[in-house]
Design an enzyme around this catalytic site. Sequence first.
Site, PDB file in Angstrom:
ATOM      1  N   ASP A 298      -4.835   3.612   0.348  1.00 54.30           N
ATOM      2  CA  ASP A 298      -5.667   2.877   0.729  1.00 54.30           C
ATOM      3  C   ASP A 298      -5.007   2.921   2.547  1.00 54.30           C
ATOM      4  O   ASP A 298      -4.350   3.093   3.268  1.00 54.30           O
ATOM      5  CB  ASP A 298      -4.182   1.161   0.055  1.00 54.30           C
ATOM      6  CG  ASP A 298      -4.081   0.379   0.883  1.00 54.30           C
ATOM      7  OD1 ASP A 298      -5.486   0.089   1.317  1.00 54.30           O
ATOM      8  OD2 ASP A 298      -3.420  -0.444   0.777  1.00 54.30           O
TER       9      ASP A 298
ATOM     10  N   SER B 222      -0.910  -6.708   0.461  1.00 53.14           N
ATOM     11  CA  SER B 222      -1.771  -7.021   0.929  1.00 53.14           C
ATOM     12  C   SER B 222      -1.343  -8.523   2.689  1.00 53.14           C
ATOM     13  O   SER B 222      -0.421  -8.181   2.744  1.00 53.14           O
ATOM     14  CB  SER B 222      -3.293  -6.996   1.034  1.00 53.14           C
ATOM     15  OG  SER B 222      -3.983  -7.548   1.624  1.00 53.14           O
TER      16      SER B 222
ATOM     17  N   HIS C 152      -4.651  -0.120  -2.829  1.00 51.06           N
ATOM     18  CA  HIS C 152      -3.435  -1.207  -2.071  1.00 51.06           C
ATOM     19  C   HIS C 152      -2.856  -1.864  -2.959  1.00 51.06           C
ATOM     20  O   HIS C 152      -3.582  -1.714  -4.766  1.00 51.06           O
ATOM     21  CB  HIS C 152      -5.330  -1.942  -1.796  1.00 51.06           C
ATOM     22  CG  HIS C 152      -5.065  -2.962  -1.413  1.00 51.06           C
ATOM     23  ND1 HIS C 152      -4.093  -3.077   0.209  1.00 51.06           N
ATOM     24  CD2 HIS C 152      -5.469  -4.264  -1.322  1.00 51.06           C
ATOM     25  CE1 HIS C 152      -4.442  -3.943   0.635  1.00 51.06           C
ATOM     26  NE2 HIS C 152      -5.098  -4.361   0.235  1.00 51.06           N
TER      27      HIS C 152
END
Length: 499
Positions: free
Chosen positions: A434, A183, A459
């Site tokens: 994601d 991320s 994710h």
Amino acid sequence: MAPFRSLLFLFIITLCVTLTAPANSLPTFFPRAAAYQSPVKQATAPKPNLPFNTHYFPQTLDHFTFQPKSYKTFYQKYLINTQYWHKGAPIFVYTGNEGDIDWFAANTGFMLDIAPKFKALLVFIEHRFYGESMPFGKDSYMSAKTLGYLNSQQALADFAVLIRSLKQNLSSEASPVVVFGGSYGGMLAAWFRLKYPHVAVGALASSAPILQFDKIIPWSSFYDAVSQDFKDVSQNCYEVIKGSWAELEAISTQKEGLTELSKAFRTCKTLHSTASVLGWLWTAFVYTAMVNYPTEANFLKPLPAYPVQQMCKIIDKSPSGATKLSRAFAAASLYYNYSRTENCFEVEHEVDTHGLHGWDWQTCTEMVMPMTCSNESMFPPSGFDYKRFAEQCQMKYGVLPRQHWITTEFGGERIEEVLKRFGSNIIFSNGMQDPWSRGGVLRNISTSIIALVTEKGAHHVDFRAATKDDPDWLMELRRQEVEIIQKWLNEYYFDLGHA
Ligand SMILES: *[C@@H]1O[C@H](CO)[C@@H](O)[C@H](O)[C@H]1NC(C)=O
Ligand SMILES: *[C@@H]1O[C@H](CO)[C@@H](O)[C@H](O)[C@H]1NC(C)=O
Ligand SMILES: *[C@@H]1O[C@H](CO)[C@@H](O)[C@H](O)[C@H]1NC(C)=O
Ligand SMILES: *[C@@H]1O[C@H](CO)[C@@H](O)[C@H](O)[C@H]1NC(C)=O
């Protein structure tokens, strides 16, 4: 008026719409920052039992100026595991993102899984202004005067300084360093390789949306992708959610509407507005799309395998007379109550268990990621009102965002042509489930800047610890990652031997 539940979490998403309430009928982009008036409880997550030792490194406050006050130091937390390592062997560093580092360590079992094979030392470094790494203690979030030291460039410099110090203390300067991040942490890992190639030989950036800035990708990509996840399960599921907002809006005009809604949504306290319900539902759908993992998992909340499918099953199997809104509620309950332990729902107040609120400041300064909802998304359509956004930031922090800073500092435009001729040894992994994948690097750029894309991945799913139920595509993805990292290390040791 602050009708929005602020959305906490890594990569905190922003609602891209206001409910068209009479008092505020312009669809507007509301940053979390602007929505931030409801009290957010601080809580401490139970500390996971991790095989790491905790250390605190005296870190320099400001790496980029030489005023006397820049020399102030603060304690930066890092976790270390030396169990598999010997001198000269690789050092794997997780470049911490916007939360306490124990949480990321607990959810990056992948690094522990592969450490024995590489005899790697593992280090998880906490990002400044998160977790315990507070440069000004309790006053760290007081104002822009202190928060000014919270940005990605300072964070990258922190990593570099700490890694150098660690290698020196271990008397292992020749150990190759590979950085890992998911991320925002993945963005940091990729940028770290580009900015500090002399410190890290390579980066594995999982679900790193480094192209989510300026106009590099269409602004509607994120919410279109969320919607696609639901549509892929069933058209009906998508249409029910899409149709639920109008029913919610209608309630705001009804007498006793909020009382009824509070009952129907089993809220702990009577609702003050329907907007908080919008935020609550929105959060459930968006975060469930992000963590649509193939196995049962507990990253944000405990959820079953492929939770989007489970939500749609709930919607599709509701009794035929049920309203769209009640179906949406039933689906969202999966997200909030899969543990079956909630007596009521805290729709207007949320708990920040992982200390994520600094992201608010970051979105109001450098991390400007414009997002809109297109007509095709399952959310109410809306645009991005930069002026409004900037005003909200000004109001909250007394500073304006620097909308183009990230692309100036790190690039992003024409990334393929740029990185084809510059840079090497980066893996960008993305799962198309994601919604952040749309802002990621999805094509191979060169023989050593590799995009690994999985259709069913969510994710940073690759960073999760292996389980016996992992599907083949996930095992294959991790196998490829290990193989590529091994190649970087072989090259490094080869060069070292021939220097
Ligand atoms: C390395 O050792 C010095 C001196 O003991 C210490 O101050 C510093 O925190 C250590 N570095 C790291 C990364 O732990
Ligand atoms: C959560 O689930 C349990 C078990 O199904 C149920 O008894 C409870 O009412 C649910 N909580 C809410 C707020 O719906
Ligand atoms: C979305 O729908 C509205 C109303 O139907 C229309 O005016 C607008 O042009 C549409 N926008 C796009 C991008 O299709
Ligand atoms: C990039 O190249 C690797 C082989 O090095 C391949 O496995 C992968 O599928 C390619 N990625 C894309 C998105 O084509």
